[in-house]
Design a protein around this motif. Structure first.
Motif, PDB file in Angstrom:
ATOM      1  N   PHE A 144       0.893  -1.090  -0.072  1.00 34.08           N
ATOM      2  CA  PHE A 144       0.209   0.004   0.040  1.00 34.08           C
ATOM      3  C   PHE A 144       1.017   1.130   0.049  1.00 34.08           C
ATOM      4  N   GLY A 145       0.066   2.442  -0.501  1.00 28.68           N
ATOM      5  CA  GLY A 145       0.950   3.696  -0.408  1.00 28.68           C
ATOM      6  C   GLY A 145       0.315   4.395   0.486  1.00 28.68           C
ATOM      7  N   ILE A 146       1.363   5.433   1.296  1.00 31.10           N
ATOM      8  CA  ILE A 146       0.713   6.518   2.077  1.00 31.10           C
ATOM      9  C   ILE A 146       0.954   7.838   1.579  1.00 31.10           C
ATOM     10  N   VAL A 147      -0.114   8.579   1.586  1.00 29.01           N
ATOM     11  CA  VAL A 147      -0.140  10.079   1.089  1.00 29.01           C
ATOM     12  C   VAL A 147      -0.700  11.128   1.842  1.00 29.01           C
ATOM     13  N   SER A 148      -0.163  11.944   2.079  1.00 28.73           N
ATOM     14  CA  SER A 148      -0.720  13.139   2.803  1.00 28.73           C
ATOM     15  C   SER A 148      -1.372  14.122   1.780  1.00 28.73           C
ATOM     16  N   ASN A 149      -2.706  14.385   2.099  1.00 22.48           N
ATOM     17  CA  ASN A 149      -3.223  15.445   0.897  1.00 22.48           C
ATOM     18  C   ASN A 149      -4.151  16.392   1.617  1.00 22.48           C
ATOM     19  N   PRO A 150      -3.542  17.143   2.761  1.00 21.87           N
ATOM     20  CA  PRO A 150      -4.434  17.862   3.475  1.00 21.87           C
ATOM     21  C   PRO A 150      -5.361  18.898   2.806  1.00 21.87           C
ATOM     22  N   GLU A 151      -6.431  19.061   3.434  1.00 18.52           N
ATOM     23  CA  GLU A 151      -7.309  19.926   2.589  1.00 18.52           C
ATOM     24  C   GLU A 151      -7.545  21.461   3.373  1.00 18.52           C
ATOM     25  N   PHE A 152      -7.897  22.351   2.284  1.00 21.89           N
ATOM     26  CA  PHE A 152      -7.739  23.588   2.517  1.00 21.89           C
ATOM     27  C   PHE A 152      -9.017  24.255   2.297  1.00 21.89           C
ATOM     28  N   LEU A 153     -10.244  23.713   2.074  1.00 23.74           N
ATOM     29  CA  LEU A 153     -11.561  24.203   1.929  1.00 23.74           C
ATOM     30  C   LEU A 153     -11.782  25.154   3.076  1.00 23.74           C
ATOM     31  N   ARG A 154     -12.765  26.101   2.811  1.00 20.67           N
ATOM     32  CA  ARG A 154     -13.397  26.775   3.825  1.00 20.67           C
ATOM     33  C   ARG A 154     -14.996  26.475   3.965  1.00 20.67           C
ATOM     34  N   GLU A 155     -15.516  26.129   5.121  1.00 22.75           N
ATOM     35  CA  GLU A 155     -16.886  26.095   5.118  1.00 22.75           C
ATOM     36  C   GLU A 155     -17.488  27.213   4.640  1.00 22.75           C
ATOM     37  N   GLY A 156     -18.620  26.956   3.969  1.00 27.58           N
ATOM     38  CA  GLY A 156     -19.312  28.248   3.221  1.00 27.58           C
ATOM     39  C   GLY A 156     -19.038  28.495   1.609  1.00 27.58           C
ATOM     40  N   ALA A 157     -17.639  27.882   1.337  1.00 30.20           N
ATOM     41  CA  ALA A 157     -17.321  28.037   0.241  1.00 30.20           C
ATOM     42  C   ALA A 157     -16.636  26.851  -0.368  1.00 30.20           C
ATOM     43  N   ALA A 158     -17.101  25.897   0.231  1.00 25.90           N
ATOM     44  CA  ALA A 158     -16.330  24.457   0.328  1.00 25.90           C
ATOM     45  C   ALA A 158     -16.249  23.951  -1.185  1.00 25.90           C
ATOM     46  N   ILE A 159     -17.353  23.680  -2.047  1.00 22.90           N
ATOM     47  CA  ILE A 159     -17.391  23.300  -3.082  1.00 22.90           C
ATOM     48  C   ILE A 159     -16.367  23.943  -4.119  1.00 22.90           C
ATOM     49  N   ASN A 160     -16.439  25.320  -4.082  1.00 23.38           N
ATOM     50  CA  ASN A 160     -15.622  26.130  -4.851  1.00 23.38           C
ATOM     51  C   ASN A 160     -14.250  25.866  -4.652  1.00 23.38           C
ATOM     52  N   ASP A 161     -14.047  25.688  -3.438  1.00 20.09           N
ATOM     53  CA  ASP A 161     -12.490  25.755  -2.985  1.00 20.09           C
ATOM     54  C   ASP A 161     -11.815  24.429  -3.350  1.00 20.09           C
ATOM     55  N   PHE A 162     -13.004  23.253  -3.457  1.00 20.85           N
ATOM     56  CA  PHE A 162     -11.971  21.846  -3.668  1.00 20.85           C
ATOM     57  C   PHE A 162     -12.244  21.867  -5.125  1.00 20.85           C
ATOM     58  N   MET A 163     -13.079  22.534  -6.013  1.00 19.73           N
ATOM     59  CA  MET A 163     -12.819  22.400  -7.458  1.00 19.73           C
ATOM     60  C   MET A 163     -11.968  23.429  -8.170  1.00 19.73           C
ATOM     61  N   ARG A 164     -11.879  24.499  -7.241  1.00 17.45           N
ATOM     62  CA  ARG A 164     -10.677  25.296  -7.949  1.00 17.45           C
ATOM     63  C   ARG A 164      -9.783  25.911  -6.932  1.00 17.45           C
ATOM     64  N   PRO A 165      -9.137  24.981  -6.407  1.00 17.31           N
ATOM     65  CA  PRO A 165      -8.185  25.006  -5.295  1.00 17.31           C
ATOM     66  C   PRO A 165      -7.109  26.159  -5.608  1.00 17.31           C
ATOM     67  N   ASP A 166      -6.534  26.853  -4.787  1.00 12.15           N
ATOM     68  CA  ASP A 166      -5.312  27.549  -4.955  1.00 12.15           C
ATOM     69  C   ASP A 166      -4.293  26.518  -5.457  1.00 12.15           C
ATOM     70  N   ARG A 167      -4.087  25.368  -4.390  1.00 10.75           N
ATOM     71  CA  ARG A 167      -3.288  24.549  -4.754  1.00 10.75           C
ATOM     72  C   ARG A 167      -3.454  23.046  -4.160  1.00 10.75           C
ATOM     73  N   VAL A 168      -2.998  21.933  -5.020  1.00 10.45           N
ATOM     74  CA  VAL A 168      -3.316  20.625  -4.208  1.00 10.45           C
ATOM     75  C   VAL A 168      -2.015  20.252  -3.625  1.00 10.45           C
ATOM     76  N   VAL A 169      -1.814  19.911  -2.494  1.00 14.79           N
ATOM     77  CA  VAL A 169      -0.678  19.445  -1.714  1.00 14.79           C
ATOM     78  C   VAL A 169      -0.618  17.905  -1.649  1.00 14.79           C
ATOM     79  N   LEU A 170       0.163  17.193  -2.126  1.00 17.25           N
ATOM     80  CA  LEU A 170       0.567  15.634  -2.162  1.00 17.25           C
ATOM     81  C   LEU A 170       1.866  15.460  -1.622  1.00 17.25           C
ATOM     82  N   GLY A 171       1.780  14.794  -0.307  1.00 15.29           N
ATOM     83  CA  GLY A 171       3.130  14.458   0.373  1.00 15.29           C
ATOM     84  C   GLY A 171       3.180  12.974   0.317  1.00 15.29           C
ATOM     85  N   SER A 172       4.301  12.224  -0.208  1.00  9.08           N
ATOM     86  CA  SER A 172       4.512  10.922  -0.175  1.00  9.08           C
ATOM     87  C   SER A 172       5.942  10.355  -0.741  1.00  9.08           C
TER      88      SER A 172
END
Ligand code: NAD
Length: 432
Positions: A144-172
């Motif tokens: 198996f692989g382990i990845v850290s993919n922290p979430e930066f969404l803001r409640e109240g604007a969560a869908i837009n933040d997920f769909m149009r993120p400033d960045r996606v961080v993947l640590g592995s």
């Protein structure tokens, strides 16, 4: 591709619904059977703009389902997101028991190669710790692989933040896992969302550092706001002028009653606790936490200054949730403010567009009203605690006439002081 999301709260539900929208087959798992029953019946357990439509659409297309049965979800999935809560313990460090329990269940039901991803905000070293834990708990040795993919969404604007993120961080450090994650996030790659590929530890720390920095901006501007009150100038002019410097930026420079919510208080505490664990000081973060504590405590004395002795006075509160466009009451400033008002003998009437049910669970002594005008009727003072957009366009003449005495403590600086005074209100804001 099939994925499983373990933990169907704010983050898990938004993550599941958004990946389903990207065309992925998603199973959202939760141990809360009531929540799963409601979701399966198309009922949202949280208020988040646009979420209901997204969930309904993807359930109808067959790409999104909800279950309490983790076994089948894990067996089917190639990627498994852990999105369970990590609430603070009494020493400020995060409680990892939900993450551990979820990881144990995943280990137990693994039937082939899986990518296990932490979306929950977890302390530095958790990824490596989970690698060992899962290894130990597996029934047979499967990769198996382990990845850290922290979430930066803001409640109240969560869908837009997920769909149009400033960045996606993947640590592995697992190349295969990263390749699978890139494939999963393909729609965002195509939209040219920036990706940061890094180590597990750097990804884990990034989430805490980002939230602590944002919290720092809030505590900083609150400190400047308090200074403005003593000097006799308007913090909004100062915030606007410093925010024009692109190195500073205009966001998160809004003074108020102090930060709340499920993330900033918890994540600043957690970062301080991480620093202690690694034998380092966290002087800035400690100060941010302390400034915030004092700011929250300073709100009732402010109201008292406006109203006089609070015993027997009726105070109308507009806005209860920790921010607009959510029903989340976790660590909401309204809780501290209202509890303190009640302790001082005040009678509290309140209105919030979506969080009154959640508020009544923690603040049963409050009278909840159907709208803003009912809430202010016969009140000795009106206190704005959350800056919902609908509060910006109230009929303030009508409000004035409905109140016993026209006094406003505007803890979010929604209105212009001069306009309110012209209408006959006694008005105070924060830092003006
Ligand atoms: P939440 O409390 O809304 O949801 C967590 C869910 O996990 C609950 O529904 C709970 O029943 C479920 N759960 C607990 N143990 C489980 C188990 N063993 N198996 C299956 N389900 C289980 O929490 P949240 O606000 O979504 O936060 C989740 C994580 O994401 C936290 O670490 C938080 O810090 C982080 N985060 C939150 C936000 C936010 O705005 N809420 C933003 C970014 C990151």
């Amino acid at each position: 591709m099939h994925i499983a999301v373990i933990g169907t709260g704010y983050v898990g539900l938004v993550t599941g619904a958004c990946f389903a929208e990207f065309g992925v087959d998603v199973t959202c798992v939760d141990i809360d059977s009531k929540k799963i029953a409601r979701l399966s019946a198309g009922e949202m357990p949280i208020y988040e703009p646009g979420l209901e439509q997204l969930v309904t659409k993807n359930m109808q297309s067959g790409r999104l389902r909800f279950t309490t049965e983790i076994k089948q979800a894990v067996e089917q999935a190639l990627v498994i997101f852990l999105a369970v809560g990590t609430p603070p313990q009494s020493d400020g460090s995060p409680d990892l028991s939900f993450v551990e329990a979820a990881a144990r269940s995943v280990a137990e039901h693994m039937n082939g190669y899986k990518v296990i991803v932490t979306k929950s905000t977890v302390p530095i070293g958790t990824g490596e710790y989970l690698r060992k834990l899962i290894r130990e708990q597996q029934k047979s040795r499967l990769n198996f692989g382990i990845v850290s993919n922290p979430e930066f969404l803001r409640e109240g604007a969560a869908i837009n933040d997920f769909m149009r993120p400033d960045r996606v961080v993947l640590g592995s450090r697992d190349e295969e896992a990263i390749a699978i994650m890139r494939d999963l996030y393909r729609p965002l790659y195509l939209m040219e969302a920036p990706f940061v590929l890094t180590s597990l530890e750097a990804a884990e720390l990034t989430k805490y550092a980002a939230n602590a920095f944002l919290a720092t901006k809030i505590s900083f501007i609150n400190e400047i706001a308090n200074l403005c009150e003593s000097i006799g100038c308007d913090v909004h002019d100062v915030a606007k002028a410093i925010g024009m410097d692109r190195r500073i930026g205009s966001k998160f420079l809004h003074p108020g009653p102090g930060f709340g919510g499920s993330c900033f208080p918890k994540d600043t505490q957690a970062l301080a606790s991480v620093a202690r664990e690694f034998g380092r000081d966290s002087m800035i973060v400690d100060a941010v936490i302390e400034v915030n504590r004092r700011q929250r405590q300073a709100m009732v004395p402010k109201i008292e200054k406006l109203v006089g002795d609070l015993q027997g006075k009726t105070v109308a509160i507009l806005g209860l949730a920790f921010k607009p466009e959510t029903n989340d009451m976790r660590e909401a400033p309204a809780i501290d403010i209202i509890s303190e008002l009640l302790k001082h003998g005040a009678i509290v009437r309140a209105y919030d567009p979506v969080s009154m049910k959640e508020s009544a669970d923690v603040l049963p002594e409050v009278t909840y009203l159907a709208d803003e005008y009912e809430a202010v009727t016969n009140a000795d003072a009106l206190v704005f605690v959350t800056e919902w957009n609908q509060f910006r366009a109230l009929d303030m003449r009508r409000i004035r006439d409905l109140m016993k005495t026209p006094k406003i403590a505007d803890l979010r600086n929604i209105y212009e002081p001069a306009d309110m005074r012209e209408l006959g209100f006694e008005y105070i804001g924060v830092g003006r």
